[in-house]
Write a protein that holds these residues in place. Structure first.
Motif, PDB file in Angstrom:
ATOM      1  N   LYS A   1       0.681  -1.202   0.041  1.00 27.14           N
ATOM      2  CA  LYS A   1       0.191   0.122  -0.016  1.00 27.14           C
ATOM      3  C   LYS A   1       0.870   1.149  -0.053  1.00 27.14           C
ATOM      4  CE  LYS A   1      -3.670  -2.395   2.452  1.00 27.14           C
ATOM      5  NZ  LYS A   1      -4.548  -2.635   3.471  1.00 27.14           N
ATOM      6  N   ASP A   2       2.004   1.217   0.854  1.00 23.74           N
ATOM      7  CA  ASP A   2       2.951   2.381   0.551  1.00 23.74           C
ATOM      8  C   ASP A   2       3.495   2.728  -0.643  1.00 23.74           C
ATOM      9  OD1 ASP A   2       2.563   2.486   3.475  1.00 23.74           O
ATOM     10  OD2 ASP A   2       4.387   1.309   3.882  1.00 23.74           O
ATOM     11  N   MET A   3       3.678   1.512  -1.416  1.00 19.00           N
ATOM     12  CA  MET A   3       4.421   1.803  -2.787  1.00 19.00           C
ATOM     13  C   MET A   3       3.156   2.230  -3.632  1.00 19.00           C
ATOM     14  SD  MET A   3       7.048  -1.226  -3.670  1.00 19.00           S
ATOM     15  CE  MET A   3       5.803  -2.589  -3.385  1.00 19.00           C
ATOM     16  N   ALA A   4       1.870   1.764  -3.328  1.00 23.69           N
ATOM     17  CA  ALA A   4       0.552   2.199  -4.350  1.00 23.69           C
ATOM     18  C   ALA A   4       0.620   3.929  -3.978  1.00 23.69           C
ATOM     19  CB  ALA A   4      -0.447   1.621  -3.827  1.00 23.69           C
ATOM     20  N   ARG A   5       0.988   4.270  -2.696  1.00 26.15           N
ATOM     21  CA  ARG A   5       0.746   5.695  -2.683  1.00 26.15           C
ATOM     22  C   ARG A   5       1.924   6.499  -3.230  1.00 26.15           C
ATOM     23  NH1 ARG A   5      -1.980   4.134   2.125  1.00 26.15           N
ATOM     24  NH2 ARG A   5      -0.108   3.683   3.214  1.00 26.15           N
ATOM     25  N   GLY A   6       3.100   5.723  -3.151  1.00 27.08           N
ATOM     26  CA  GLY A   6       4.175   6.110  -3.941  1.00 27.08           C
ATOM     27  C   GLY A   6       4.008   6.696  -5.410  1.00 27.08           C
ATOM     28  N   LEU A   7       3.334   5.543  -5.805  1.00 31.16           N
ATOM     29  CA  LEU A   7       2.830   5.645  -7.454  1.00 31.16           C
ATOM     30  C   LEU A   7       1.971   6.694  -7.547  1.00 31.16           C
ATOM     31  CD1 LEU A   7       2.073   1.935  -8.743  1.00 31.16           C
ATOM     32  CD2 LEU A   7       4.151   3.812  -9.323  1.00 31.16           C
TER      33      LEU A   7
ATOM     34  N   ASP B   1       1.761   9.406  -5.839  1.00 23.38           N
ATOM     35  CA  ASP B   1       2.574  10.710  -5.516  1.00 23.38           C
ATOM     36  C   ASP B   1       3.151  11.072  -7.141  1.00 23.38           C
ATOM     37  OD1 ASP B   1       1.737  10.954  -3.064  1.00 23.38           O
ATOM     38  OD2 ASP B   1       3.644  10.183  -2.110  1.00 23.38           O
ATOM     39  N   LYS B   2       3.598  10.206  -7.588  1.00 28.23           N
ATOM     40  CA  LYS B   2       4.305  10.250  -8.564  1.00 28.23           C
ATOM     41  C   LYS B   2       3.782  10.675  -9.850  1.00 28.23           C
ATOM     42  CE  LYS B   2       7.992   7.569 -10.475  1.00 28.23           C
ATOM     43  NZ  LYS B   2       8.958   6.124 -10.507  1.00 28.23           N
ATOM     44  N   VAL B   3       2.705   9.840  -9.926  1.00 29.87           N
ATOM     45  CA  VAL B   3       2.064  10.162 -11.396  1.00 29.87           C
ATOM     46  C   VAL B   3       0.446  10.507 -11.202  1.00 29.87           C
ATOM     47  CG1 VAL B   3       3.548   8.563 -12.618  1.00 29.87           C
ATOM     48  CG2 VAL B   3       1.549   7.613 -11.733  1.00 29.87           C
ATOM     49  N   GLN B   4      -0.065  10.559  -9.951  1.00 28.95           N
ATOM     50  CA  GLN B   4      -1.617  10.959  -9.792  1.00 28.95           C
ATOM     51  C   GLN B   4      -2.210   9.813 -10.505  1.00 28.95           C
ATOM     52  OE1 GLN B   4       0.740  13.764 -10.649  1.00 28.95           O
ATOM     53  NE2 GLN B   4       0.957  13.959  -8.576  1.00 28.95           N
TER      54      GLN B   4
END
Length: 581
Positions: free
Chosen positions: A206-212, A214-217
RNA sequence: CCGCCCGUAGCUCAACUGGAUAGAGCAACGGCCUUCUAAGCCGUAGGUUACAGGUUCGAUUCCUGUCGGGCGGACCA
């Protein structure tokens, strides 16, 4: 025992043998070994040559031992020799011999204990190599601690060492992680696809999903709908693997070129996380070797083709099989599936072929659950005509964590694991490294969290560190120049405790070599405990900072020499040597 | 069923690769702090090395078997 002392004793004994058995073919001087008797009354060193040579010589062992002792040349190192038991020859050393290690430690400093055993041969230690699909857990931690310590020891013992991490970036597991992350990402936008039970469940996904996000909306949202993502997927209950594979295929379709970007992103995230985690743990790698690169540059294809060319493969049911039973495996193994995709085994063959070409010796450190893999890997290398003697596989047994006397479970998929990072935070790096390396690697490890955490005398890691802190304290109170201690008159060290401590110091180099030879860094931890014990015992019985200047300097020299060995040994197993506690 | 690892003091583990009376730590018991850090030291107690055979001068170590525990036995990684 010190190299100089050892060769002296070997030569003396060899001379004596030549006199005692003039007509026999005798073992080379350099092959003569000495044991350290457990009992003080059995001397400082013992040899069993008389027992071993008695039969070919046609003499009884004690008689032969008598002749050998009679022929032993006089020496400034040997005080006397006795015959005991069935024919042992016990040697008693002079104080000068026992104290020799003190001077050597002072002279060599950080190099004290180094050896040339490895002859600068190039050895690779490949370890951890966990799938970058989630945080490292306590099982990986043991492999990390063992591999890092072993690599350090080998380097110290004269090998050129390359520390390598094999990155499984090519397989289905990475696809599963990528799709898991993407599904979590979609959920952030309200596209709530039922999460597959065999996907990666952990919060880090889930953290990585939020990272994505943040990166590309919403850049990877595309026109994804639940219906499109689950299109043609078999029922989860009936075929969960097929279900998941369909989700992956659909995700690739929907994301198009961006699939590779997401895939790359989760890989980079997890690798960076693992690398940071390990670096904080004092575990560093020289090479991060990509499995995918073996496919990209054609190594996998070439390796399999070579196997085929040498006649070790056959086709059956549309798949390509390696005839590993010809090399001792219990069944033949598929290298290329019916669908044309190479198996993990195929890339592993290519990887090991690659490794054996790069290094004089290759050490794989695997979890013990992979033991069934050994015959097929060695078999494949043999089939390729490569020297399998150059490959050693060290198996590390599982570590089981205990908290309040209860087993703590760890399964990556379920997300209920104890991570290495959590373990380090709770226990501390020093105690964690020490506990891991305190067991022989092929022994199951019960990791007692409560014990490792305890800041008390129950915790063995402090025992050694405390010895070091005490030594620092004494040397600091003296406040003199440590390098001047090299000229101290060591003959002032007359007590038995001092000589015993110095003698223990002399064993350091042997322990290094033995630990390197056996791939057994735990021996260093045990040695350091013994050395610390001898020191504590001495410290408690005698005072170092006495009025008599020459005695004081001699004792300080001993202290500094011991301190140096503790520092050198602790650094090999990745444990710090604090100046105060 | 087959293969690999393991079985040592109440607990966690060593034992220099076949050596002498099998050793440490913790737990238990008894001592030692106005003196260099008591996270320490000194001492006591604790064992048929899972069991049964075998190999030899000698076995915790090597071989065979039995019992018990762990892990494997995919066109997974």
């Amino acid at each position: 025992m010190l190299a100089e002392l050892k060769s002296h004793l070997q030569n003396s004994l060899s001379q004596a043998l030549a006199v005692a058995l003039p007509d026999q073919t005798l073992p080379a001087a350099s092959s003569l070994g000495f044991d350290r008797p457990k009992q003080a009354s059995h001397g400082d060193l013992a040899t069993n040559v008389a027992l071993q040579l008695a039969k070919p010589a046609g003499l009884n062992p004690r008689e032969l031992a008598t002749r050998i002792v009679a022929a032993l040349p006089t020496s400034e190192w040997i005080a006397r020799a006795e015959i005991a038991g069935p024919g042992f020859i016990n040697l008693f050393l002079t104080p000068a011999a026992k104290l020799a290690a003190v001077k050597l430690s002072l002279q060599q400093g950080a190099a004290f204990g180094r050896s040339t055993l490895g002859g600068q041969q190039h050895v690779q230690v490949e370890f951890v190599s966990a799938n970058p699909t989630g945080p490292l857990h306590v099982g990986h931690g043991r492999g990390a601690a063992y591999g890092a310590s072993l690599a350090n020891v080998l380097e110290y013992a004269g090998w050129k060492v390359t520390r390598e991490y094999y990155v499984n970036d090519a397989g289905r597991q990475m696809d599963i992680l990528a799709v898991s992350t993407w599904l979590r990402y979609l959920a952030l936008f309200g596209v709530a696809v039922p999460f597959p039970p065999n996907g990666y469940q952990g919060d880090y996904v889930k953290d990585m999903a939020r990272g994505l996000q943040d990166k590309v909306q919403n850049g990877y949202l595309k026109d994804a709908t639940i219906a499109r993502i689950t299109a043609d997927a078999p029922d989860v209950e009936a075929d969960k693997e097929g279900h998941l594979d369909t989700l992956i295929a659909n995700a690739k379709k929907i994301l198009g070129d961006d699939w590779a970007v997401v895939h790359r992103y989760v890989l980079d995230e997890q690798l960076a996380d693992g690398r940071d985690d390990l670096a904080e743990f004092g575990v560093n790698f020289d090479v991060w070797f990509s499995e995918k690169s073996l496919f990209d540059n054609g190594d996998v294809e070439r390796a399999v083709a070579e196997l085929a060319k040498r006649g070790h493969t056959y086709e059956k049911d549309g798949a390509l099989w390696f005839r590993s039973t010809d090399f001792g495996d219990e069944k033949d193994r598929v290298v290329r599936r019916e669908n044309g995709i190479y198996t993990y085994f195929a890339s592993d063959i290519a990887y090991h072929a690659n490794k054996l070409q790069r290094f004089d010796r290759v050490i794989d450190i695997w979890g013990a659950d992979h033991h069934g893999y050994i015959p097929r890997v060695k078999g494949a290398l043999q089939a390729l005509g490569l020297p399998t003697e150059g490959l050693d596989i060290a198996l590390v047994q599982f570590a089981v964590l205990y908290r309040d006397g209860q087993k703590a479970s760890m399964s990556t998929r379920s997300g209920e694991f104890v991570t290495l990072r959590e373990l380090r935070a709770e226990v501390g790096n020093d105690a964690t490294r020490f506990f891991y390396v305190l067991r022989k690697s092929d022994q199951h490890l019960d990791f007692d969290l409560d014990l490792a955490k305890s800041q008390s005398n129950e915790n063995p890691v402090y025992y050694i560190q405390y010895a070091h802190a005490r030594l620092c304290s004494v040397l600091n109170q003296w406040a003199g120049d440590v390098s001047s201690l090299q000229s101290a008159d060591l003959s002032k060290l007359e007590s038995e405790r001092e000589q015993a401590l110095a003698q223990r110091l002399g064993e350091f180099g042997d322990v290094i070599e033995s630990a390197a030879r056996d791939y057994a860094p735990h021996q260093i931890a045990f040695y350091l405990k013994d050395l610390a014990a001898d020191f504590h015992s001495y410290y408690n019985a005698d005072r170092v900072l006495v009025d008599d200047e020459s005695i004081k300097l001699a004792r300080l020299a001993l202290c500094q020499a011991v301190r140096q060995a503790l520092v050198n040994g602790l650094s090999l197993i990745g444990v710090s040597a604090p100046q105060t506690m």
